[in-house]
Design a protein around this motif. Structure first.
Motif, PDB file in Angstrom:
ATOM      1  N   PRO A  88      45.419  45.785  55.919  1.00  0.00           N
ATOM      2  CA  PRO A  88      44.758  44.494  55.718  1.00  0.00           C
ATOM      3  C   PRO A  88      45.647  43.437  55.077  1.00  0.00           C
ATOM      4  N   LEU A  89      46.654  43.851  54.327  1.00  0.00           N
ATOM      5  CA  LEU A  89      47.535  42.881  53.688  1.00  0.00           C
ATOM      6  C   LEU A  89      48.633  42.401  54.626  1.00  0.00           C
ATOM      7  N   ALA A  90      49.098  43.275  55.520  1.00  0.00           N
ATOM      8  CA  ALA A  90      50.199  42.917  56.417  1.00  0.00           C
ATOM      9  C   ALA A  90      49.715  42.398  57.769  1.00  0.00           C
ATOM     10  N   HIS A  91      48.583  42.891  58.233  1.00  0.00           N
ATOM     11  CA  HIS A  91      48.158  42.619  59.609  1.00  0.00           C
ATOM     12  C   HIS A  91      47.003  41.629  59.713  1.00  0.00           C
ATOM     13  N   THR A  92      46.382  41.248  58.598  1.00  0.00           N
ATOM     14  CA  THR A  92      45.252  40.323  58.656  1.00  0.00           C
ATOM     15  C   THR A  92      45.373  39.270  57.567  1.00  0.00           C
ATOM     16  N   ARG A  93      44.551  38.270  57.676  1.00  0.00           N
ATOM     17  CA  ARG A  93      44.396  37.263  56.622  1.00  0.00           C
ATOM     18  C   ARG A  93      43.011  37.460  56.023  1.00  0.00           C
ATOM     19  N   LEU A  94      42.952  37.729  54.733  1.00  0.00           N
ATOM     20  CA  LEU A  94      41.685  37.948  54.054  1.00  0.00           C
ATOM     21  C   LEU A  94      41.294  36.679  53.303  1.00  0.00           C
ATOM     22  N   VAL A  95      40.052  36.235  53.498  1.00  0.00           N
ATOM     23  CA  VAL A  95      39.588  35.010  52.858  1.00  0.00           C
ATOM     24  C   VAL A  95      38.288  35.285  52.107  1.00  0.00           C
ATOM     25  N   THR A  96      38.081  34.545  51.030  1.00  0.00           N
ATOM     26  CA  THR A  96      36.877  34.671  50.221  1.00  0.00           C
ATOM     27  C   THR A  96      35.872  33.609  50.632  1.00  0.00           C
ATOM     28  N   VAL A  97      34.652  34.050  50.972  1.00  0.00           N
ATOM     29  CA  VAL A  97      33.595  33.160  51.452  1.00  0.00           C
ATOM     30  C   VAL A  97      32.287  33.553  50.764  1.00  0.00           C
ATOM     31  N   PRO A  98      31.509  32.609  50.233  1.00  0.00           N
ATOM     32  CA  PRO A  98      30.199  32.955  49.679  1.00  0.00           C
ATOM     33  C   PRO A  98      29.343  33.650  50.735  1.00  0.00           C
ATOM     34  N   PRO A  99      28.564  34.646  50.348  1.00  0.00           N
ATOM     35  CA  PRO A  99      27.837  35.446  51.348  1.00  0.00           C
ATOM     36  C   PRO A  99      26.932  34.628  52.266  1.00  0.00           C
ATOM     37  N   GLY A 100      26.266  33.601  51.732  1.00  0.00           N
ATOM     38  CA  GLY A 100      25.359  32.818  52.551  1.00  0.00           C
ATOM     39  C   GLY A 100      26.052  31.971  53.604  1.00  0.00           C
ATOM     40  N   GLN A 101      27.382  31.833  53.513  1.00  0.00           N
ATOM     41  CA  GLN A 101      28.129  31.031  54.480  1.00  0.00           C
ATOM     42  C   GLN A 101      28.858  31.880  55.532  1.00  0.00           C
ATOM     43  N   MET A 102      28.696  33.194  55.448  1.00  0.00           N
ATOM     44  CA  MET A 102      29.431  34.078  56.354  1.00  0.00           C
ATOM     45  C   MET A 102      29.057  33.858  57.819  1.00  0.00           C
ATOM     46  N   ALA A 103      27.764  33.886  58.115  1.00  0.00           N
ATOM     47  CA  ALA A 103      27.338  33.796  59.515  1.00  0.00           C
ATOM     48  C   ALA A 103      27.775  32.478  60.139  1.00  0.00           C
ATOM     49  N   ALA A 104      27.657  31.380  59.391  1.00  0.00           N
ATOM     50  CA  ALA A 104      28.041  30.073  59.930  1.00  0.00           C
ATOM     51  C   ALA A 104      29.534  29.996  60.197  1.00  0.00           C
ATOM     52  N   ASN A 105      30.341  30.551  59.304  1.00  0.00           N
ATOM     53  CA  ASN A 105      31.793  30.542  59.512  1.00  0.00           C
ATOM     54  C   ASN A 105      32.198  31.422  60.685  1.00  0.00           C
ATOM     55  N   LEU A 106      31.480  32.512  60.879  1.00  0.00           N
ATOM     56  CA  LEU A 106      31.766  33.372  62.027  1.00  0.00           C
ATOM     57  C   LEU A 106      31.402  32.653  63.317  1.00  0.00           C
ATOM     58  N   GLU A 107      30.236  32.011  63.328  1.00  0.00           N
ATOM     59  CA  GLU A 107      29.778  31.273  64.517  1.00  0.00           C
ATOM     60  C   GLU A 107      30.738  30.138  64.862  1.00  0.00           C
ATOM     61  N   ALA A 108      31.312  29.498  63.836  1.00  0.00           N
ATOM     62  CA  ALA A 108      32.220  28.370  64.059  1.00  0.00           C
ATOM     63  C   ALA A 108      33.618  28.809  64.471  1.00  0.00           C
ATOM     64  N   GLY A 109      33.881  30.102  64.470  1.00  0.00           N
ATOM     65  CA  GLY A 109      35.186  30.598  64.886  1.00  0.00           C
ATOM     66  C   GLY A 109      36.237  30.585  63.799  1.00  0.00           C
ATOM     67  N   HIS A 110      35.816  30.403  62.550  1.00  0.00           N
ATOM     68  CA  HIS A 110      36.777  30.374  61.453  1.00  0.00           C
ATOM     69  C   HIS A 110      37.240  31.769  61.044  1.00  0.00           C
ATOM     70  N   MET A 111      36.497  32.790  61.461  1.00  0.00           N
ATOM     71  CA  MET A 111      36.822  34.165  61.106  1.00  0.00           C
ATOM     72  C   MET A 111      36.620  35.068  62.317  1.00  0.00           C
ATOM     73  N   ASP A 112      37.297  36.197  62.274  1.00  0.00           N
ATOM     74  CA  ASP A 112      37.115  37.210  63.314  1.00  0.00           C
ATOM     75  C   ASP A 112      36.100  38.267  62.900  1.00  0.00           C
ATOM     76  N   GLY A 113      35.754  38.291  61.629  1.00  0.00           N
ATOM     77  CA  GLY A 113      34.790  39.251  61.133  1.00  0.00           C
ATOM     78  C   GLY A 113      34.625  39.093  59.640  1.00  0.00           C
ATOM     79  N   PHE A 114      33.662  39.839  59.104  1.00  0.00           N
ATOM     80  CA  PHE A 114      33.445  39.781  57.666  1.00  0.00           C
ATOM     81  C   PHE A 114      32.711  41.015  57.185  1.00  0.00           C
ATOM     82  N   CYS A 115      32.732  41.205  55.886  1.00  0.00           N
ATOM     83  CA  CYS A 115      31.895  42.211  55.233  1.00  0.00           C
ATOM     84  C   CYS A 115      31.083  41.499  54.164  1.00  0.00           C
ATOM     85  N   ALA A 116      29.770  41.674  54.211  1.00  0.00           N
ATOM     86  CA  ALA A 116      28.885  41.026  53.239  1.00  0.00           C
ATOM     87  C   ALA A 116      27.596  41.825  53.124  1.00  0.00           C
TER      88      ALA A 116
END
Length: 382
Positions: A154-182
């Motif tokens: 995860p440190l070498a092959h991905t970019r990890l970003v911190t997002v408030p849990p309530g904003q996860m679905a919207a950021n995923l829908e907008a294409g800002h992330m490839d996935g999340f854990c919440a």
């Protein structure tokens, strides 16, 4: 219950922070049903918008306690990304109830699990972005563990970003992330709204893993042991009530849907609290006291993962830190008040998704078995 004399709470009003997540149910329902007043206290619940805000308000004294990420409390204890502060875990508030979700585009490409993601990342190399909710917290640890088990660093092959849990679905829908854990209901919301696809409930990483903890500053607990004991007893009563029947869970979903708490559709919260067979494993609030006990090995596990990912420069005194943070004796006293059985041991044994067994017996070797990553301090602040 008449609380008087030397057992009288030092302060009757407790300001408790919570995040709009399904596993805040014990705190909300303790207040709504009056389990707090039974023990001579009154909960004043204060909704927070991010884990970093929760951390800051807890440490500066604006909050007396919090519905907190287990790993956040241990990160504060160790001074990861912020000044070290002695913290207390009073009890575990739940087990399970989180998930890893991938984008609609990855699902359309046929990615159904970690192995499929790793294969796609080899075929279509780029910097894939994944969200979690706090650098030292539970979701970051589940996500990193799941990725690493699939052979993705995860440190070498991905970019990890911190997002408030309530904003996860919207950021995923907008294409800002490839996935999340919440936590729920936000992972389920992404699935129900078709912005993403579930690839792993967090219980796949660690069955019946620790979820949120009831956290406080150690100095607050030292000054208010009776108030904290009453708080734990009230939440034990509430956890038992939540696990008693489906009717109680449905009632909790109705309450949690309010704008004052989660502000989500009742059907979404029912789906979180009353999961269908074969779907997300359900939130476990009581489990005859097993789900609420502050297991020392649970706290130690977060330290091993923080060491694994370079958040800790050296191996800490794993057992010593857990004994200092997890308030086992206070929990036992509260359990006696609430009539809850207490386990006769301080460690539990679990088998995680990669087949490793964690029982707290040799944390230094366990952490080293993964290989220790190194990273610069600037990447660990929320």
């Amino acid at each position: 219950m008449n609380i008087a004399g030397s057992d009288r709470p030092e302060t009757e009003t407790l300001r408790i922070g919570f995040m709009p997540l399904a596993d805040c149910a014990p705190l909300v329902m303790a207040s709504v049903l009056g389990f707090d007043e039974k023990y001579g206290i009154k909960l004043v619940l204060e909704r927070q918008q991010s884990w970093s805000a929760m951390r800051d308000r807890l440490t500066n004294g604006e909050l007396d306690g919090a519905h907190a990420l287990y790993g956040l409390l241990y990160g504060l204890q160790m001074g990861i990304g912020s000044p070290a502060r002695d913290m207390a875990v009073l009890m575990n508030l739940n087990q399970n109830g989180q998930a890893i979700v991938l984008s609609r585009a990855l699902a359309a490409a046929g990615v159904k699990d970690g192995a499929g993601l790793a294969a796609l990342m080899r075929e279509q190399p780029r910097r894939y972005t994944f969200g979690h909710t706090f650098p030292t917290g539970n979701h970051a640890m589940w996500l990193c563990y799941w990725l690493a088990t699939a052979g993705i660093d995860p440190l070498a092959h991905t970019r990890l970003v911190t997002v408030p849990p309530g904003q996860m679905a919207a950021n995923l829908e907008a294409g800002h992330m490839d996935g999340f854990c919440a936590g729920e209901p936000w992972s389920r919301r992404a699935v129900m709204e078709a912005s993403g696809a579930l690839v792993a409930p967090s219980s796949q990483v660690w069955p019946d893993h620790p979820g949120k903890a009831l956290g406080a500053r150690a100095d607050f607990v030292a000054r208010h042991p009776n108030s904290c004991r009453a708080l734990v007893a009230a939440l034990l009563d509430t956890a038992r009530w939540l696990d008693t029947s489906a009717t109680n869970r449905e009632a909790a979903a109705e309450v949690l849907a309010s704008p004052a708490y989660i502000h989500a559709k009742v059907d979404l919260l029912r789906a979180c609290l009353l999961p269908r067979r074969g779907d997300f494993p359900g939130l476990r609030f009581f489990g005859e006291g097993e789900a609420t006990f502050p297991w020392l090995s649970d706290g130690m596990w977060f330290l091993t993962q923080q060491r694994r990912w370079g958040l800790l420069r050296d191996d800490p005194d794993y057992l010593g830190v857990a004994c200092a943070v997890n308030q086992v004796e206070l929990y036992r006293e509260a359990a006696a008040l609430a009539g809850v059985d207490v386990p006769d041991r301080l460690m539990r044994s679990s088998t995680l998704m990669d087949g490793r067994v964690w029982d707290g017996s040799d944390p230094v070797r366990y952490a080293a078995s993964f290989g220790i990553h190194q990273r610069e301090p600037h990447v660990i602040s929320a």
